[in-house]
Scaffold this active site. Sequence first.
Site, mmCIF file in Angstrom:
data_model
loop_
_atom_site.group_PDB
_atom_site.id
_atom_site.type_symbol
_atom_site.label_atom_id
_atom_site.label_comp_id
_atom_site.label_asym_id
_atom_site.label_seq_id
_atom_site.Cartn_x
_atom_site.Cartn_y
_atom_site.Cartn_z
ATOM 1 N N SER A 196 -19.394 -9.056 -18.274
ATOM 2 C CA SER A 196 -19.564 -8.459 -16.947
ATOM 3 C C SER A 196 -20.374 -9.325 -15.997
ATOM 4 C CB SER A 196 -20.232 -7.082 -17.080
ATOM 5 O OG SER A 196 -19.424 -6.197 -17.803
ATOM 6 N N HIS A 251 -28.579 -4.346 -13.624
ATOM 7 C CA HIS A 251 -27.590 -4.670 -14.640
ATOM 8 C C HIS A 251 -26.675 -5.779 -14.133
ATOM 9 C CE1 HIS A 251 -24.613 -3.832 -17.865
ATOM 10 N NE2 HIS A 251 -25.679 -3.389 -18.511
ATOM 11 N N THR A 253 -23.487 -6.219 -13.187
ATOM 12 C CA THR A 253 -22.647 -6.118 -11.993
ATOM 13 C C THR A 253 -23.455 -6.114 -10.703
ATOM 14 O OG1 THR A 253 -20.833 -5.046 -13.155
ATOM 15 C CG2 THR A 253 -20.967 -4.682 -10.787
ATOM 16 N N HIS A 274 -17.633 0.630 -25.292
ATOM 17 C CA HIS A 274 -18.353 -0.139 -26.308
ATOM 18 C C HIS A 274 -18.795 0.758 -27.464
ATOM 19 C CE1 HIS A 274 -18.431 -4.082 -24.608
ATOM 20 N NE2 HIS A 274 -19.122 -3.745 -23.533
ATOM 21 N N ASP A 332 -13.896 -5.402 -13.693
ATOM 22 C CA ASP A 332 -14.340 -6.743 -14.061
ATOM 23 C C ASP A 332 -13.572 -7.251 -15.272
ATOM 24 O OD1 ASP A 332 -15.507 -4.800 -15.634
ATOM 25 O OD2 ASP A 332 -17.518 -5.640 -15.566
ATOM 26 N N HIS A 333 -13.222 -6.326 -16.180
ATOM 27 C CA HIS A 333 -12.515 -6.696 -17.404
ATOM 28 C C HIS A 333 -11.955 -5.435 -18.027
ATOM 29 C CE1 HIS A 333 -15.856 -4.915 -19.583
ATOM 30 N NE2 HIS A 333 -16.683 -5.631 -18.833
ATOM 31 N N HIS A 373 -14.751 -6.269 -25.281
ATOM 32 C CA HIS A 373 -13.906 -6.318 -24.098
ATOM 33 C C HIS A 373 -12.496 -6.761 -24.472
ATOM 34 C CE1 HIS A 373 -17.693 -7.122 -21.408
ATOM 35 N NE2 HIS A 373 -17.661 -5.905 -21.922
#
Length: 537
Positions: free
Chosen positions: A113, A174, A176, A348, A385-386, A461
């Site tokens: 991220s 964080h 992002t 996750h 983002d992913h 991811h």
Amino acid sequence: MNGIALLFFSSFAYICAAIPQFPEQEKEPKFWRDWAQRTLTKALSLQRLNTNIAKNAILFLGDGMGIPTVTAARILKGQMNGFSGEETQLEMDKFPHVALAKTYNTNAQVPDSAGTATAYLCGVKANEGTVGVSAAAVRSQCNTTFGNEVTSILKWAKDAGKSVGIVTTTRVNHATPSAAYAHCVDRDWYSDGEMPPEAIQGGCKDIARQLLENIPNIDVIMGGGRKYMYPKNTPDVEYPNEYKANGTRRDGRRLVDEWKSSKGNQAAHYVWNKNQLLALNPHKVDYLLGLFEPADMQYDLERDKQMDPSLAEMVEVAIKILQKNPKGFYLLVEGKWPACGRIDHGHHEGKAKQALHEAVQMDIAVGKAGVLTSEEDTLTVVTADHSHVFTFGGYTLRGNSIFGLAPMQSDVDNKPFTSILYGNGPGFKLSNGERENISTIDYKQNNYLAQSAVPLQMETHGGEDVAVFAKGPLAHLLHGVHEQNYIPHVIAYATCIGQNTEHCKGGYPVPCGASSLTSTLSNLLSFLILSLLLCWP
């Protein structure tokens, strides 16, 4: 005899439940043809491209929001409203322009991220684990920071006189959000309490400190992360008896107090709970800092709705504060799957139910932003983002609960399985050397760990492309398949900030070498040709 009867009726009930339930009208070809024609008519109207200057820009970032997650969230949204779900539209589904973005980092096929945030916020691809620095910077090596800093679209907007804001359901420092204001070779340096001594001695700053110092006049900041703003062992205002909620800073600084002091006589408000936030009059707020949890905010399914605001509530307050600026605003909204800021965390942890409910909450926030702004002057982009190694399948029937079982069993161990599965993660379990029989457990509970193929403490991811949804001025520039770092350049071009300003001098942004008249005539000609072709007998 009773056992046979029970088996018969159980089998009958299963067969009846397995019959797809859908509206009678869907059996008629006319239903689908009419729907397609309505969609075609709407598509033809898009020939008039919106080439206005975008006064405002909003970027919604669903952290970990891969395409399978979008689809599953769409079904969940419908089922939450009493429908089968598949035919439902998310707010982002209504956006007229859609593209794909390639998410790899400069040194990673499957990204993280931090590197991706640097791409879609700063316009350059970078190494995994680093924020706001180019690929010349090496993760955790402090001395590679200097000279490799890159600025973000948030700064470009601020320099152009726009108001700017960050809303997230993770901690505000964080990966992002930090790429919007920080230059750090390690995404985990949340405060100086998480930094190695040599990095501090080398002149590197922690991310929480950079939030206040790098772009000191960010108009709106909301999310979690209180503990990184206070000296080590300082009790938290909400959880005074929980050690893990205590402050982490070793330098003794109280950054919240410093933030308030730096604003002088301006109307600057710090809030830490929902009541304080909603009691504000946005028209009388110049600056807002809202920190609602010591670290990340709670999943929406577990959120204390009396104390913690929803993502939509934060977005509404943010927009009402930012839109007072006659020059417009730029707003970054992170929804981390799940917990819309924590979407990523849910995946996750293998908690698909948490993740998808957060996706729906993000959809609500996108809708709220649409109500508060106009498509004529506001460019809105929704992307990720992913992705994650999350999937759902198993030939489920129409209307099957998105958290339910597939209508078949494994042809190896003859046990049932849920439609939702992970390629890897904490949901891998063996019982007596065999795959766990999920019919013996409550697989619909909020924190159920969906089964995974490979055992890992944390699911990983995914590396595939992610969708980019766009509406508003110049949204059509997002089309086809793009490198992820292209996104902020489009937003900058549409809003006439950063390096993209020459085309705006005539009052409207058109590509170099093209005129407004040429563009209009071209669009009109395309519309006429398409109309003739469709109507030709």
